[in-house]
Scaffold this active site. Structure first.
Site, PDB file in Angstrom:
ATOM      1  CD1 TRP A 226      -2.663   1.705   1.280  1.00  0.00           C
ATOM      2  CD2 TRP A 226      -3.365  -0.058   0.244  1.00  0.00           C
ATOM      3  NE1 TRP A 226      -3.951   1.827   0.719  1.00  0.00           N
ATOM      4  CE2 TRP A 226      -4.542   0.599   0.171  1.00  0.00           C
ATOM      5  CE3 TRP A 226      -3.584  -1.427  -0.099  1.00  0.00           C
ATOM      6  CZ2 TRP A 226      -5.673   0.213  -0.486  1.00  0.00           C
ATOM      7  CZ3 TRP A 226      -4.583  -1.868  -0.722  1.00  0.00           C
ATOM      8  CH2 TRP A 226      -5.852  -0.878  -0.755  1.00  0.00           C
ATOM      9  CG  ASP A 227      -0.925   5.193   0.199  1.00  0.00           C
ATOM     10  OD1 ASP A 227      -1.175   4.467   1.328  1.00  0.00           O
ATOM     11  OD2 ASP A 227      -1.675   6.144  -0.164  1.00  0.00           O
ATOM     12  CD1 TRP A 228      -1.108   3.920   4.125  1.00  0.00           C
ATOM     13  CD2 TRP A 228      -0.391   1.709   4.719  1.00  0.00           C
ATOM     14  NE1 TRP A 228      -2.340   3.167   4.167  1.00  0.00           N
ATOM     15  CE2 TRP A 228      -1.888   1.679   4.552  1.00  0.00           C
ATOM     16  CE3 TRP A 228       0.138   0.571   5.215  1.00  0.00           C
ATOM     17  CZ2 TRP A 228      -2.620   0.626   4.604  1.00  0.00           C
ATOM     18  CZ3 TRP A 228      -0.643  -0.482   5.363  1.00  0.00           C
ATOM     19  CH2 TRP A 228      -1.978  -0.432   5.015  1.00  0.00           C
ATOM     20  CG  ASN A 509     -10.980   2.610   2.134  1.00  0.00           C
ATOM     21  OD1 ASN A 509     -11.095   3.612   3.275  1.00  0.00           O
ATOM     22  ND2 ASN A 509      -9.934   3.169   1.419  1.00  0.00           N
ATOM     23  CD  GLU A 510     -10.265   6.263   0.089  1.00  0.00           C
ATOM     24  OE1 GLU A 510      -9.508   5.999  -0.921  1.00  0.00           O
ATOM     25  OE2 GLU A 510      -9.743   7.203   0.955  1.00  0.00           O
ATOM     26  CD  GLU A 606      -9.280   7.232   4.866  1.00  0.00           C
ATOM     27  OE1 GLU A 606      -8.363   7.597   4.058  1.00  0.00           O
ATOM     28  OE2 GLU A 606      -9.636   5.878   4.828  1.00  0.00           O
TER      29      GLU A 606
END
Length: 974
Positions: A226-228, A509-510, A606
């Site tokens: 993921w981006d983290w 989510n999203e 968020e």
């Protein structure tokens, strides 16, 4: 705190064999991965009943497909941890430098876990003999004595396989679990789907350093990166398993719903003990495929309720359930309240035990859970019934009491779930509780968390916004996939239903926003993807959930317009509307310290900004060559596209960016300044949301009812939006969270030429006669220039501007804040505080407002030093509390104190405007003041400056600073 991987791993090894209260531990199990009854947190009781038992410990072997690797296996566990323990992964910790790539080969191979054991011949005499797996990760064949007895393809499903025939053939059992590479499986599923049509995205962004097609396999989506976080697509028997034989029924889950017998007041009465109507649904595994089974059902709720009833239970498809209703009278149980409400201390929880006793001589089956008595509601009434165009509320009510949700978003605490210990989970969730959070959103790209997680949340009063595990993708909707999802939903809703902490269910989510916003190129076939969206989330996830749980709110997506999205056929034209539902908001290119950029949404579920962890955390997984913001390692860890450039822009907008010269000091300064920016940015945004809780503008925007920042915790040592670093160390942001989520908050902001002072009180008790102090300081001296004291009220459940000071007429910046060519806003700043009573009572809130940018401030070089360390002392927070006294010769901004020992401070990242300040350090383990003295380090803003003059008192200095090569604003905009 700051555990290295091996510390966490060893703790896991010691505890992973222990069941939670919720696991139905029965020595009927001949072979079980959980054979010890244990006690959680405060007091948890597990009740057991014996059918057939064996205490034999199993030895497992892990092998790859070509048998070139054969090592001991751990169950519960996973391939990566077993290979690490065996020394096969020999390049260091999973998270050391580039090991996410170096160890990627593991995910590309097939692996098998195998074991051999004997069973009592009497086991085969039972009506039914089954293998039960609470979690297999993910695509696998289960083989008993050479025969495939079942296949799995969903990490989140509980699987039951009949094996009686295999046991009858031999009482020696060869059990093998053959896992297919998740990369192979997902690629094949993607290619099969592509023959019909594309289900995007094809892959994650290249910056993720990850793997493709996570949306085509039902496992932790973030395990593909993921981006983290990194990619470690794991395999393994990651949860409890058992082999059991039984003749009638075996209790699987207990679903508990409590409804008050009277209307609860809208203002909390913590002494109220209403009566309750209880609906109890007991779910069984059945030994019969179909038919009726007679017996007794015993229900025991501590000393509150105890009943035994004869009943006939009807089985279908090897499952059965029984619903029992009863009433509990008044004054028998306390209500469960979220953190910040009710009596301080552990939440009111009660032990509920259900026992099934068959009419035959077959053994009984028991299960125990802990329950709480409360109601939850998501109120979506029109803001103004006379003008529906102003939108709807999105307010959480608990026990009929309206509450502002203060919290954050949770991601998996490690990329390998088996590594996370109970102690680490408790540490992270306590850090949320201590900082006044009352709501944690379990994000939909991770996992449905462990039983331990929800048990701790129950104890700490943390409401859980529970996503289902779908995030940032379109998903297949072929019938096998939908059937698997339905099983997943049933497994998880049944498992979690009884927890009072579960606030609501959210399907994804999203993904509504992604579909409407064409994130993945779906616009060309929008109606097709919309039909898929509804089929998965509405017709499957929602319908199954609501068939099991009608007591909680259900939302189809986040962000989402709530009822408005439903009325727009579940895909709203404007999913980010400020008039409905919840919003995710990110803006990295504007000035994040300017409150005007933030949206007055109904519920901010968020929002946030990135920062790197501290040097103490980064040095554990890096070498000296990595200590630069432009190093290969820094760009490798930065998975957010453009993230490094955004961080540089954000720092440079407000502070001087350190040179990228590869020195340790420059790297440390960069990490420190990054955390300063994040802390102030999230503070600014969070206070904006809290100030909007009780008012709306003419367009209907406002009545903000929640602020859940992104994100609570880190999954590894890298840049992220987290306030807690991997290992548990508090970032500067987390100390700011404690202040901006305090129940009574003083919030300062500049609007035009006015300094506005707002007081927010999200409790139901007004604070009258509160002393508000607003003080003007100059950066170049420590004594106050002028101050304003007033008596104000903090009105319950309101946010109000209680004072307004014109910068020029009231604060008189022109008079007090002159220094050569310096702008007045760069000479002065404001601090404020509120205390109960007439200035001598409890300090309720402190805050500050910088009028200009710190890089332009008339700061003198501050020397902040440690004067003394005393202790340890016993406090309610730690048995080892130390008092640290600091001194400074100048005003110091963002004073940051660090030690090597695990623990946290009473305050950190603060402004120092007095010559001495004392703070407390709450050590988590045993330490001494001598050890603290050896490792303590203090940093303030001017420590990041060069030796050149900081004050700009003449034209030459002004010009020099205006062309400072590290000044990003000047580099970009001048």
């Amino acid at each position: 705190m700051r555990k290295a991987f091996l510390d966490i791993f060893h703790q896991h090894q010691e505890t992973s064999q222990m069941p939670s209260e919720e696991q139905n531990y029965q020595p009927a199990v001949v072979v079980s991965s959980t054979m010890v009854v244990w006690r959680l947190l405060f007091s948890v009781v597990v009740w057991t009943t014996c059918l057939v038992s064996s205490s034999r410990a199993q030895e497992w072997t892990l092998t790859n497909a070509n048998k070139s690797i054969e090592v001991p296996g751990s169950v519960p566990g996973g391939v990566y941890t077993d290979l690490m323990a065996a020394g096969i992964l020999s390049e260091g910790d999973f998270y050391y430098r580039f090991n996410d790539l170096n160890y990627r080969w593991v995910a590309k191979e097939d692996w098998s876990y195998s074991t051999t054991f004997e069973v009592d011949p009497e086991m085969a005499q039972h009506q039914r003999v089954v293998l039960i797996f609470d979690g297999l990760d993910t695509a696998a064949e289960v083989v008993v004595n050479g025969v495939v007895v079942g296949k799995t393809n969903n990490m989140f499903v509980r699987y039951v396989f009949d094996v009686k025939e295999r046991i009858q053939e031999s009482n020696v059992v060869d059990l093998e679990i053959r896992f297919e590479s998740p990369l192979t499986y997902s690629t094949r599923a993607f290619e099969d789907q592509l023959k019909d049509y594309l289900v995007p995205p094809k892959c994650v962004p290249k910056e993720y350093q990850g793997e493709c097609h996570a949306n085509h396999i039902r496992k932790m989506q973030a395990s593909f990166s993921w981006d983290w976080g990194p990619a470690f697509p794991n395999m393994g028997i990651w949860k409890h398993w058992e082999l059991t034989g039984f003749d009638t029924l075996k209790i699987r889950d207990i679903l508990f719903t409590a409804t008050p017998t009277e209307e609860l007041p809208a203002k909390p009465d913590f002494s109220l003990r209403p009566g309750w109507n209880i609906t109890l649904e007991v779910v069984f595994d059945s030994a019969l495929e179909s038919g009726s089974i007679e017996g007794e059902l015993e229900i025991f709720l501590e000393d509150v309720f105890n009943v035994t009833t004869e009943t006939t239970i009807v089985a279908k498809d090897f499952e059965a359930s029984k619903t029992v209703t009863f009433e509990i009278g008044q004054n028998l149980v306390e209500m469960w309240w979220p953190n910040g409400f009710g009596v301080p201390g552990p939440r009111a929880l009660y032990d509920l035990n259900v026992t099934w006793k068959p009419k035959t001589e077959s053994p009984a089956s028991s299960k125990g859970v802990r329950v709480g008595f409360r109601t939850v509601e998501l109120n979506q009434d029109f803001v103004d019934p006379a003008n529906e165009t102003l939108g709807r509320h999105y307010r959480v009510h608990v026990n009929n009491v309206k509450m502002f949700m203060k919290g954050s978003n949770w991601i998996p605490a490690h990329i390998l779930p088996e590594v996370v210990s109970r102690d680490y989970t408790l540490e992270l969730l306590r850090a949320a509780q201590i900082t006044h959070q009352n709501c944690i959103r379990v994000w939909g790209g991770g996992i449905y968390e462990t039983d331990t997680f929800y048990e701790i949340a129950d104890e700490l009063g943390l409401l859980i916004w529970q996503d289902f595990m779908f995030a940032c993708s379109m998903y297949p909707v072929d019938q096998p996939f939908l059937d698997s999802v339905a099983d997943e939903v049933r497994t998880q809703v049944r498992r979690l239903h009884h927890h009072p902490s579960i606030l609501l269910w959210a399907a994804n989510n999203e993904n509504e926003a992604a579909l409407r916003g064409n994130w993945y190129g779906t616009a060309s076939n929008f109606e097709k993807y919309k039909a898929d969206y509804k089929k998965l989330y509405v017709e499957t996830v929602r319908n199954v959930t609501q068939s099991l749980d009608s007591s909680r709110p259900f939302v189809v997506s986040s962000p989402n317009n709530g009822i408005e999205s439903e009325e727009e056929d579940h895909v709203a034209k404007h999913p980010y509307s400020n008039l409905y539902g919840d919003v995710h908001y990110y803006n990295y290119l504007s000035d994040a310290w300017d409150w005007k950029i933030y949206p007055p949404t109904r519920f901010a579920s968020e929002y946030g900004f990135q920062s790197w962890p501290s040097f103490r955390t980064m040095r554990n997984v890096t070498t000296e060559e990595d200590w630069s913001r432009t190093s290969s390692l820094s760009y490798h860890r930065q998975h957010h596209p453009g993230g490094q450039e955004e961080i540089v822009l954000e720092i440079g907008l407000h502070m001087h960016l350190p040179p990228g010269d590869g020195t340790e000091k420059s790297y440390r300064d960069y990490l420190y300044l990054n955390q300063v920016h994040q802390a102030v940015a999230v503070k600014t945004e969070s206070e904006f949301y809290r100030r909007g809780m009780s008012s709306i503008n003419s367009q209907g925007e406002g009545y903000i009812s929640g602020a859940l920042y992104w994100q609570t915790n880190d999954i590894w040592q890298g840049p992220s939006w987290a306030s807690l670093e991997y290992g548990g160390r508090w970032k500067m942001l987390h100390y700011y969270v404690k202040k901006f989520f305090t129940p009574v908050l003083v919030s300062l902001y500049v609007d035009g030429d006015d300094l506005e002072v707002a007081v927010i009180n999200d409790s139901y008790e007004s604070v009258t006669g509160m002393t508000l102090s607003v003080v003007l300081y100059r950066y170049d001296q420590m004594k106050p220039i002028t101050h304003f004291n007033s008596t104000v009220d903090a009105v319950a459940m309101e946010a109000n501007v209680v004072a307004r000071y014109n910068l020029w007429d009231d604060l008189k910046l022109t008079e007090h804040c002159q220094s050569g060519l310096q702008d007045e806003v760069d000479v002065c700043f404001v601090v404020a505080g509120a205390s109960a009573g007439h200035g001598e009572g409890e300090i309720l809130s402190t805050n500050f407002q910088l009028l200009g940018k710190p890089k332009d401030a008339l700061l003198k070089k501050a020397s902040v030093e440690v004067q003394s360390i005393s202790g340890p002392y016993l406090t309610t927070i730690s048995n080892n509390t130390f008092i640290i006294t600091l001194s400074s010769n100048q005003v110091a901004l963002f004073v940051w104190v660090e030690v090597d020992d695990p623990g946290f401070f009473s305050d950190n990242g603060f402004l120092m405007v007095t010559e001495e300040v004392s703070i407390e350090f709450y050590a988590q383990g045993s330490t001494t003041k001598e050890l603290l003295q050896q490792s303590i380090q203090v940093t303030s803003l001017t420590d990041t400056y060069t030796d050149e003059s900081i004050a700009r008192g003449d034209r030459e200095a002004v010009m020099e600073k205006a062309l400072h090569p590290n000044d990003i604003r000047n580099l970009i905009f001048v």
